[in-house]
Design a protein around this motif. Structure first.
Motif, PDB file in Angstrom:
ATOM      1  N   PRO A 117       0.832  -1.208   0.000  1.00 42.04           N
ATOM      2  CA  PRO A 117       0.000   0.000   0.000  1.00 42.04           C
ATOM      3  C   PRO A 117       0.872   1.265   0.000  1.00 42.04           C
ATOM      4  CG  PRO A 117      -0.690  -1.530   1.726  1.00 42.04           C
ATOM      5  CD  PRO A 117       0.583  -2.070   1.159  1.00 42.04           C
ATOM      6  N   GLU A 118       0.418   2.285  -0.698  1.00 38.46           N
ATOM      7  CA  GLU A 118       1.236   3.508  -0.817  1.00 38.46           C
ATOM      8  C   GLU A 118       1.620   4.084   0.538  1.00 38.46           C
ATOM      9  OE1 GLU A 118      -0.668   6.266  -3.472  1.00 38.46           O
ATOM     10  OE2 GLU A 118      -0.093   5.055  -5.227  1.00 38.46           O
ATOM     11  N   ASP A 119       0.706   3.993   1.502  1.00 37.38           N
ATOM     12  CA  ASP A 119       1.039   4.602   2.792  1.00 37.38           C
ATOM     13  C   ASP A 119       2.041   3.768   3.588  1.00 37.38           C
ATOM     14  OD1 ASP A 119      -0.586   2.519   3.483  1.00 37.38           O
ATOM     15  OD2 ASP A 119      -1.920   3.687   4.792  1.00 37.38           O
ATOM     16  N   ARG A 120       2.446   2.611   3.042  1.00 34.57           N
ATOM     17  CA  ARG A 120       3.478   1.821   3.716  1.00 34.57           C
ATOM     18  C   ARG A 120       4.812   1.876   2.969  1.00 34.57           C
ATOM     19  NH1 ARG A 120       1.790  -2.211   7.252  1.00 34.57           N
ATOM     20  NH2 ARG A 120       3.993  -2.291   7.788  1.00 34.57           N
ATOM     21  N   LEU A 121       4.880   2.610   1.858  1.00 40.66           N
ATOM     22  CA  LEU A 121       6.155   2.688   1.124  1.00 40.66           C
ATOM     23  C   LEU A 121       7.145   3.503   1.947  1.00 40.66           C
ATOM     24  CD1 LEU A 121       4.878   3.268  -2.526  1.00 40.66           C
ATOM     25  CD2 LEU A 121       5.873   1.173  -1.598  1.00 40.66           C
ATOM     26  N   THR A 122       8.396   3.051   1.984  1.00 38.58           N
ATOM     27  CA  THR A 122       9.388   3.705   2.839  1.00 38.58           C
ATOM     28  C   THR A 122      10.603   4.240   2.080  1.00 38.58           C
ATOM     29  OG1 THR A 122      10.660   1.693   3.190  1.00 38.58           O
ATOM     30  CG2 THR A 122       8.833   2.081   4.701  1.00 38.58           C
ATOM     31  N   ASP A 123      10.778   3.825   0.839  1.00 43.18           N
ATOM     32  CA  ASP A 123      11.968   4.240   0.099  1.00 43.18           C
ATOM     33  C   ASP A 123      11.920   5.754  -0.160  1.00 43.18           C
ATOM     34  OD1 ASP A 123      14.064   4.615  -1.633  1.00 43.18           O
ATOM     35  OD2 ASP A 123      13.532   2.971  -2.969  1.00 43.18           O
ATOM     36  N   PRO A 124      13.014   6.471   0.152  1.00 42.47           N
ATOM     37  CA  PRO A 124      13.001   7.926  -0.094  1.00 42.47           C
ATOM     38  C   PRO A 124      12.679   8.293  -1.553  1.00 42.47           C
ATOM     39  CG  PRO A 124      15.218   7.156   0.538  1.00 42.47           C
ATOM     40  CD  PRO A 124      14.264   6.026   0.768  1.00 42.47           C
ATOM     41  N   ILE A 125      12.904   7.346  -2.457  1.00 42.09           N
ATOM     42  CA  ILE A 125      12.610   7.635  -3.870  1.00 42.09           C
ATOM     43  C   ILE A 125      11.131   7.975  -4.071  1.00 42.09           C
ATOM     44  CG2 ILE A 125      12.400   6.527  -6.154  1.00 42.09           C
ATOM     45  CD1 ILE A 125      15.041   5.161  -5.658  1.00 42.09           C
ATOM     46  N   TRP A 126      10.262   7.335  -3.328  1.00 45.44           N
ATOM     47  CA  TRP A 126       8.814   7.566  -3.488  1.00 45.44           C
ATOM     48  C   TRP A 126       8.502   9.057  -3.313  1.00 45.44           C
ATOM     49  CZ3 TRP A 126       4.521   6.436  -5.596  1.00 45.44           C
ATOM     50  CH2 TRP A 126       3.282   6.605  -5.010  1.00 45.44           C
ATOM     51  N   LYS A 127       8.999   9.618  -2.210  1.00 47.63           N
ATOM     52  CA  LYS A 127       8.716  11.029  -1.939  1.00 47.63           C
ATOM     53  C   LYS A 127       9.513  11.937  -2.877  1.00 47.63           C
ATOM     54  CE  LYS A 127       8.738  14.199   1.909  1.00 47.63           C
ATOM     55  NZ  LYS A 127       9.472  14.382   3.164  1.00 47.63           N
ATOM     56  N   MET A 128      10.821  11.622  -3.031  1.00 44.77           N
ATOM     57  CA  MET A 128      11.680  12.542  -3.799  1.00 44.77           C
ATOM     58  C   MET A 128      11.348  12.559  -5.289  1.00 44.77           C
ATOM     59  SD  MET A 128      15.298  12.186  -1.774  1.00 44.77           S
ATOM     60  CE  MET A 128      16.152  13.492  -2.640  1.00 44.77           C
ATOM     61  N   SER A 129      10.667  11.510  -5.758  1.00 45.19           N
ATOM     62  CA  SER A 129      10.268  11.512  -7.171  1.00 45.19           C
ATOM     63  C   SER A 129       8.919  12.199  -7.335  1.00 45.19           C
ATOM     64  CB  SER A 129      10.174  10.071  -7.696  1.00 45.19           C
ATOM     65  OG  SER A 129       9.088   9.400  -7.069  1.00 45.19           O
ATOM     66  N   ALA A 131       5.086  -6.658   9.749  1.00 44.10           N
ATOM     67  CA  ALA A 131       6.530  -6.604   9.471  1.00 44.10           C
ATOM     68  C   ALA A 131       6.830  -5.182   8.987  1.00 44.10           C
ATOM     69  CB  ALA A 131       6.880  -7.621   8.400  1.00 44.10           C
ATOM     70  N   TRP A 132       8.105  -4.753   9.062  1.00 41.78           N
ATOM     71  CA  TRP A 132       8.402  -3.338   8.771  1.00 41.78           C
ATOM     72  C   TRP A 132       7.934  -2.939   7.371  1.00 41.78           C
ATOM     73  CZ3 TRP A 132      11.697  -1.090   5.125  1.00 41.78           C
ATOM     74  CH2 TRP A 132      12.520  -1.965   4.424  1.00 41.78           C
ATOM     75  N   LEU A 133       8.045  -3.859   6.420  1.00 44.11           N
ATOM     76  CA  LEU A 133       7.367  -3.669   5.132  1.00 44.11           C
ATOM     77  C   LEU A 133       6.321  -4.770   5.096  1.00 44.11           C
ATOM     78  CD1 LEU A 133       9.948  -3.167   2.220  1.00 44.11           C
ATOM     79  CD2 LEU A 133       8.118  -1.592   2.893  1.00 44.11           C
ATOM     80  N   PRO A 134       5.092  -4.448   4.788  1.00 46.41           N
ATOM     81  CA  PRO A 134       4.056  -5.472   4.900  1.00 46.41           C
ATOM     82  C   PRO A 134       4.246  -6.593   3.879  1.00 46.41           C
ATOM     83  CG  PRO A 134       3.204  -3.490   3.832  1.00 46.41           C
ATOM     84  CD  PRO A 134       4.584  -3.153   4.306  1.00 46.41           C
ATOM     85  N   GLN A 135       3.989  -7.821   4.323  1.00 44.87           N
ATOM     86  CA  GLN A 135       4.039  -8.958   3.396  1.00 44.87           C
ATOM     87  C   GLN A 135       2.615  -9.193   2.881  1.00 44.87           C
ATOM     88  OE1 GLN A 135       5.324 -11.184   6.744  1.00 44.87           O
ATOM     89  NE2 GLN A 135       7.252 -11.791   5.781  1.00 44.87           N
ATOM     90  N   SER A 136       2.494  -9.430   1.601  1.00 43.59           N
ATOM     91  CA  SER A 136       1.177  -9.642   0.991  1.00 43.59           C
ATOM     92  C   SER A 136       0.678 -11.046   1.345  1.00 43.59           C
ATOM     93  CB  SER A 136       1.306  -9.510  -0.521  1.00 43.59           C
ATOM     94  OG  SER A 136       1.945  -8.290  -0.812  1.00 43.59           O
ATOM     95  N   PRO A 137      -0.640 -11.263   1.264  1.00 39.27           N
ATOM     96  CA  PRO A 137      -1.187 -12.570   1.641  1.00 39.27           C
ATOM     97  C   PRO A 137      -0.587 -13.730   0.839  1.00 39.27           C
ATOM     98  CG  PRO A 137      -2.956 -10.966   1.310  1.00 39.27           C
ATOM     99  CD  PRO A 137      -1.690 -10.275   0.924  1.00 39.27           C
ATOM    100  N   TRP A 138      -0.194 -13.466  -0.390  1.00 31.77           N
ATOM    101  CA  TRP A 138       0.340 -14.545  -1.247  1.00 31.77           C
ATOM    102  C   TRP A 138       1.816 -14.846  -0.981  1.00 31.77           C
ATOM    103  CZ3 TRP A 138       4.325 -12.451  -4.103  1.00 31.77           C
ATOM    104  CH2 TRP A 138       4.305 -11.065  -4.292  1.00 31.77           C
ATOM    105  N   TRP A 139       2.438 -14.087  -0.104  1.00 23.31           N
ATOM    106  CA  TRP A 139       3.892 -14.150   0.088  1.00 23.31           C
ATOM    107  C   TRP A 139       4.358 -15.523   0.584  1.00 23.31           C
ATOM    108  CZ3 TRP A 139       7.614 -11.780  -2.037  1.00 23.31           C
ATOM    109  CH2 TRP A 139       8.839 -11.524  -1.428  1.00 23.31           C
ATOM    110  N   GLY A 140       3.501 -16.182   1.394  1.00 22.30           N
ATOM    111  CA  GLY A 140       3.871 -17.481   1.964  1.00 22.30           C
ATOM    112  C   GLY A 140       4.101 -18.557   0.907  1.00 22.30           C
TER     113      GLY A 140
END
Ligand code: BGC
Length: 573
Positions: free
Chosen positions: A420-432, A469-478
């Protein structure tokens, strides 16, 4: 020249090194963020996978604006990852498992919380404290314009203006990456001395080497000239596909047109570092992250009195095509041979879209918006991408030299596109300007188990949900968990562990010669000493060469036919 045998030559010339993105590998204290204890608990996994070394991304105290690549103190451990004692125990236990350990060193910039930068912002213009960084007056009537037109790799201007104690704007400082990552001034001897001490600090603790972050950027062209618009690239690796095939003899961009990258002065720094590495017992090494091209420019970092090793990033910018890859391999092998260095291949790392997606969509690591970075999801065929990534793995592990595997690559995890966008943490998201989702999609914490508890086994805290988790894992990740693949016939994990086991037993693999074999335009085929051969079929199905025995294949073979997007390892008759 007589070739030394594998046991006689330096370990890194053949090594397969596993990259651990520390936040996302394994969480040993239950807080949803990976740490040193987590790595320690998984050393048996790494040993049984068959890797020779591990590289740990920055583990130093850091405000984590760029997840550790913004270092506040190079001679300590980030408390959320553990302590210096934990680090020492990990280094020792890695050695007890018969593996090497390399740490990440970040010399181009630090965190704005580093004591030197704090001192600099609180010191007068022109002071010695400021000279450790790159401060300049702005242009324009009141200095309101940045000192030049350089752009940050993450987006936006590469300069940030400070306010003085009364809130009045004053000088600007350079940050080629995030605003919170001020560039050091490597013309200042204090900076050089500081890093030499840092190297010794970790070498004294027994690390086997360093991965040097942005190794090509430390020195800037004198006078910091503007970059003419037509040459305005933030990264010299961004050549067009067509250039790429024809650029073997391409002229190298003049240094003043790439004032932030690959300046002659960096080599003097690495010559000094080589002397330090050589003053320690064992084959201590350094691997450069140098995004420079063509390969002849990379080779300059590997001259015998400089760094031993450099990532070859060509696979990260390559389309899945026999002609293209053959050209790239030839060029890299030739360039490295000139300086006596082995190539070191890379398919994935924490900065690029996962190879499953890249090879399927023909992505070339372009980075100005999400669709360029990750490709069009509507066109993605994960099954085909997985087949290609698996075939590519056998190609990479059969080529001369060493290889780097990024955590999760051995599980064929695809890029995660649904954070989800509100969980993105990479500075690139904001700086772009929110145009580029950045690199979080290749950094999601590893699923160790198929069930959701403990964030798919990532955390020792069994109550931790995947979304916690610090970055959310999607339901299909397992469905990409270690549990679902380790020891399971036909899984990508099994493919990697079988390939690594064969590689260990084949003395002709790793560093050493290769010989091209002609198997048609859609096939990459070559042999290695010991009658070993690797065939990678990019076109319509072909037959296994007569008399050859199949040692391993990346997809099932029916009637001795190598299907499309499949690699085989063979013993020739
Ligand atoms: C690292 C990145 C980091 C950048 C700035 C790189 O090349 O691999 O993850 O954001 O350097 O330190």
């Amino acid at each position: 020249m007589t070739l030394l045998s594998r046991s006689e030559r330096a370990w890194w010339r053949d090594a397969v090194t596993y990259q651990i993105y520390i936040r996302s590998f394994a969480d040993g204290n239950g807080d949803g963020i990976g740490d040193i204890e987590g790595i320690r608990s998984r050393l048996p996994y790494l040993k049984s996978l068959g890797v020779d070394a591990i590289w740990i991304t920055p583990w130093y105290p850091s405000p984590q604006n760029d997840h550790g690549y913004d270092v506040a103190n190079y001679m300590d451990i980030e408390p959320m990852y553990g302590t210096l004692e934990d680090a020492q125990r990990l280094i020792d236990e890695t050695h007890q498992h018969g593996m090497k350990l390399i740490v990440d060193i970040v010399p181009n910039h630090c965190s704005d919380q580093h004591v030197w930068f704090q001192e600099a912002v609180n010191s007068p213009i022109g002071s010695a404290a400021r000279d450790r960084f790159i401060f300049r007056d702005g242009k324009g009537e009141n200095g309101e314009l940045p000192p030049n037109n350089w752009q940050s790799v993450f987006g936006g201007p590469a300069w940030h203006r400070l306010n003085d104690a009364d809130g009045n704007p004053e000088q600007w400082y350079l940050h080629l990456f995030a605003v919170e990552q001020p560039d050091f001034n490597w013309e200042n001897p204090e900076v050089r001395e500081h890093f030499e001490e840092i190297l010794k600090f970790w070498l004294d603790r027994g690390v086997d080497g360093f991965r040097i972050d942005v190794a090509h950027a430390l020195i800037k062209y004198p006078g910091l000239p503007d970059i003419p618009p037509q040459t305005h690239r933030t990264d010299t690796s961004k050549v067009d596909a067509e250039d790429f095939v024809t650029d073997a003899n391409a002229e190298v961009t003049p240094p003043e047109l790439r004032p932030t990258w690959d300046q002659e002065g960096v080599h003097e720094i690495y010559r000094a570092w080589r002397k330090i590495l050589n003053s320690y017992p064992g084959d201590r090494m350094a691997v450069a992250e140098a995004w420079v091209s063509p390969a002849s420019r990379i080779a300059r970092y590997l001259r015998p009195d400089e760094l031993a090793n450099s990532f070859n990033f060509d696979f990260l910018t390559s389309r899945w095509e026999a002609k293209y890859l053959t050209h790239m391999i030839n060029r890299a092998v030739d360039a490295m041979a000139e300086v006596g260095a082995p190539p070191s291949w890379v398919f994935n790392n924490h900065d690029v879209t996962r190879s499953v997606d890249r090879f399927d969509l023909g992505l070339q690591n372009r980075q100005s918006n999400t669709i360029e970075r990750q490709g069009d999801p509507a066109k993605l065929d994960i099954a085909r991408g997985t087949r290609r990534a698996r075939a590519g793995a056998l190609l990479m592990l059969a080529l001369p030299g060493g290889a780097y595997i990024y955590q999760g690559e051995e599980l064929a995890v695809p890029e995660v596109r649904d954070i989800p966008e509100d969980r993105l943490t990479d500075p690139i998201w904001k700086m772009s300007g929110y145009k580029d989702r950045g690199r979080d999609g290749c950094r999601v914490p590893i699923a160790w188990k198929s069930s959701v508890d403990g964030a798919f086994g990532f955390s020792t805290n069994s109550a931790l949900a995947p979304t916690e988790a610090w970055l959310p894992q999607s339901p299909w990740w397992g469905s990409y968990s270690v549990e679902s693949q380790a020891g399971i016939e036909g899984s990508t994990h099994s493919l990697y562990s079988e390939a690594l086991a064969i590689r260990k037993g084949e003395s002709g693999l790793g560093d050493g010669p290769m010989q091209w074999l002609d198997a048609g335009p859609d096939v990459i085929a070559f042999s290695r000493p010991g009658n070993f051969a690797c065939y990678v079929n990019f076109g319509s199905p072909i037959e296994v060469p007569k008399g050859a025995t199949v040692l391993l294949s990346s997809s099932a073979l029916a009637d001795n036919v190598i299907p499309t997007d499949t690699a085989v390892w063979l013993r020739l008759s």
